[in-house]
Design a protein around this motif. Sequence first.
Motif, short mmCIF file in Angstrom:
data_model
loop_
_atom_site.label_atom_id
_atom_site.label_comp_id
_atom_site.label_asym_id
_atom_site.label_seq_id
_atom_site.Cartn_x
_atom_site.Cartn_y
_atom_site.Cartn_z
N GLY A 1 51.66 37.94 52.90
CA GLY A 1 50.21 38.28 53.14
C GLY A 1 49.32 38.31 51.83
N LYS A 2 49.62 37.59 50.79
CA LYS A 2 48.73 37.62 49.77
C LYS A 2 47.98 36.15 49.99
CE LYS A 2 51.91 39.77 46.92
NZ LYS A 2 51.35 41.09 46.81
N ILE A 3 46.61 36.06 49.11
CA ILE A 3 45.87 34.95 49.28
C ILE A 3 46.05 34.12 47.90
CG2 ILE A 3 43.51 33.93 49.45
CD1 ILE A 3 42.81 36.57 51.13
N SER A 4 46.27 32.76 47.96
CA SER A 4 46.18 31.94 46.88
C SER A 4 44.70 31.51 46.32
CB SER A 4 47.24 30.59 47.02
OG SER A 4 48.33 31.05 47.19
N LEU A 5 44.85 31.43 45.16
CA LEU A 5 43.35 30.92 44.40
C LEU A 5 43.50 29.73 43.50
CD1 LEU A 5 42.41 34.29 42.66
CD2 LEU A 5 41.85 33.63 45.19
N LEU A 6 42.52 28.63 44.11
CA LEU A 6 42.94 27.36 43.66
C LEU A 6 41.48 26.76 43.26
CD1 LEU A 6 45.05 25.83 46.74
CD2 LEU A 6 46.02 26.83 44.47
N PRO A 7 41.42 27.20 41.81
CA PRO A 7 39.97 26.93 41.31
C PRO A 7 40.00 25.24 40.80
CG PRO A 7 41.37 27.94 39.71
CD PRO A 7 41.97 28.21 41.01
N SER A 8 38.78 24.72 40.68
CA SER A 8 38.70 23.24 40.14
C SER A 8 39.34 23.11 38.80
CB SER A 8 37.21 22.85 40.15
OG SER A 8 36.58 23.71 39.57
N THR A 9 39.24 23.87 37.97
CA THR A 9 39.90 23.89 36.51
C THR A 9 40.47 25.27 36.32
OG1 THR A 9 37.87 24.74 35.43
CG2 THR A 9 37.72 22.43 35.78
N HIS A 10 41.34 24.97 35.06
CA HIS A 10 41.76 26.31 34.48
C HIS A 10 41.43 26.83 33.28
CE1 HIS A 10 45.74 25.29 37.08
NE2 HIS A 10 44.58 25.39 37.87
N THR A 11 40.09 26.35 32.85
CA THR A 11 39.28 26.95 31.73
C THR A 11 39.24 28.41 31.64
OG1 THR A 11 37.20 26.82 32.50
CG2 THR A 11 38.19 24.84 31.85
N PRO A 12 39.42 28.95 30.32
CA PRO A 12 39.13 30.42 30.34
C PRO A 12 37.74 31.00 30.79
CG PRO A 12 39.71 29.18 27.98
CD PRO A 12 39.55 28.18 29.19
N GLU A 13 36.71 30.31 30.75
CA GLU A 13 35.72 30.62 31.76
C GLU A 13 35.85 30.69 33.44
OE1 GLU A 13 31.87 32.04 32.98
OE2 GLU A 13 32.86 32.25 30.78
N MET A 14 36.61 29.91 33.86
CA MET A 14 37.16 29.88 35.24
C MET A 14 38.00 31.11 35.51
SD MET A 14 36.70 28.62 38.34
CE MET A 14 36.08 26.96 38.15
N VAL A 15 38.77 31.34 34.54
CA VAL A 15 39.85 32.28 34.65
C VAL A 15 38.77 33.86 34.81
CG1 VAL A 15 41.54 33.68 33.63
CG2 VAL A 15 41.84 31.26 33.74
N ARG A 16 38.08 33.78 33.73
CA ARG A 16 37.28 35.16 33.75
C ARG A 16 36.32 35.20 35.20
NH1 ARG A 16 36.70 33.71 28.26
NH2 ARG A 16 34.97 32.25 28.61
N GLN A 17 35.91 34.09 35.87
CA GLN A 17 35.48 34.24 36.92
C GLN A 17 36.21 34.29 38.02
OE1 GLN A 17 32.06 33.67 37.59
NE2 GLN A 17 31.14 32.60 35.79
#
Length: 581
Positions: free
Chosen positions: A67-83
């Motif tokens: 029942g969890k949701i996966s997060l798939l961002p376009s990059t793994h940069t520190p800024e993206m992680v903060r977002q």
Amino acid sequence: MPTHPLVFHSSPDQTIAWRDGAPVTVRAFVADVARVAAALPAGAHVFNVCRDRYRFAVSLCAALVAGKISLLPSTHTPEMVRQLASFAPDAFCLHDAPDCTIDLPRFAYPDAAPGDFANDAPFAVPRIDAARIMAYVFTSGSTGAPVPHRKTWGFLVGCVRAAADRLGLLDGRAATLIGTVPAQHMYGFESTVLLALIGGLAFSNRQPFYPIDIRDELDTIPQPRVLVTSPIHLRALLSAGHALPRAALVLSATAPLSEKLACEAEAALDAPLVEIYGSTETGQIATRRTSQGAAWRLFPGIRLDARDEPASDDGGPTVWVSGGHVEAPVPMGDALELLGDGRFLLHGRKADLVNIAGKRTSLAYLNHQLNAIPAVVDGVFFMPDEAAPAHADTDLEPVTRLVALVVAPTLAAADLQRALRERIDPAFMPRPLVFVDALPRNETGKLPRDVLAALVARHARATAAPAIPAAAGTPAPSLAFTIPADHPALPGHFPGHPVVPGVVLLDHAIHAIGAALNRPLHAWRLGSAKFLSPVAPGEPLDLAFDTAASGAIRFTLRAGSREVATGVLSVPPAAQDGAQP
């Protein structure tokens, strides 16, 4: 509510994956999913960064079952992680790297201990509510902020089943998918993981990158095997020049593929090559057999409609996608030409359209022409955001110029320029033309705009300092060029008796000198210029230049024996002072 099974395989003993060359059954995969689902920590959002494709797939399914949701961002940069942390404060990072440093609560993938799997354990495939959100896939907006796109299990099942049917992969052959692209990217997510789960196929856990690794993986996995790749990987694979094991099918996406490269790939791999078209918002919606034509064909039930909106500077009316698995109409950011009967042509991103001197083209078209030149290994055009005067006291209006970055170690700059002039309009000739050792492509072969902008800026800084082409007073070799009759600056200049404007002569002369010196001269000042004789369109011109003791560059333009213009380029004041211009 409708439900769909977690995997669509017909037997628990069917192979669903290959882990380092060893087959994994559906029974074992489902057991791994249950084991990892039970071990997941609290938190409703999972940032799955597992590099091993098997661990990624198990974790993806475990999160769905839990029942969890996966997060798939376009990059793994520190800024993206903060977002991501701002978007989902309860998110944790699920990883399989001992040196993971992602700044979120971390949970290492729990590998099974020897003897954990019982082959005679009860077997049941979980069924998932079609409305359940499986993942948020993120793209980067123009401001750099991540934009989430919700993906339900029902949407993904509809999309991937349509793709599998179009590709002929629902015929019971149980093909194995070999992906050179990461599972976290939308294309890799759909075509190397979900296509196996929802299409009843198998996938390899490896992500081969170098040509020898791709060849070895093709050799390891039994037929039928499907190579899921990108143009940049295909180009490198074919350039290696080695015989390749045959495939049953080749899939390509992330960037347009040339017909020439598609034909070469089909011959080398003895398999049809199919390009996939879609977007993060819509999923996959169309395909084409690139070697057999440029037109794309929509999946059944998918519709394209050009809205009755006024044409705009970014490429005309917006085309909307609807029907089939697309849950609500979606506007496309591409310039599409609708042909009828579910077919269309792709003319590039609307944001990539370039308008110079009243002429329009796309960066995709320019990139295609550049990369089609023999001896060009890789290349890309780049349009800077804006141009600014080099100095506040300049009288010249800022002009934004196209830049081309090219990998062509065996090609001279003059030869490349001549080849480009044969292929593209003079208005779109790159200034400067920059030779580089390699382009900074990411894992999917894409060139993020911010990375390209940084590379262009570094080159500009590195080449801004003046250079003396030869000892003072020593003339440089002559250069030759012509101003074509269809140059955009000619209309209106003495109709019936056209004359090349002086500013065009200067522009071409300064560009030619900069190309000869392998550095841009946009920061230099035009100290003086004289126009001595009119020049007709198409008239051959010879350019000679030398360097004065002061560092200034003097140049002369001739048409045959006739001197038509002279000028002096002065060293930028900042460079004279030793400062960065």
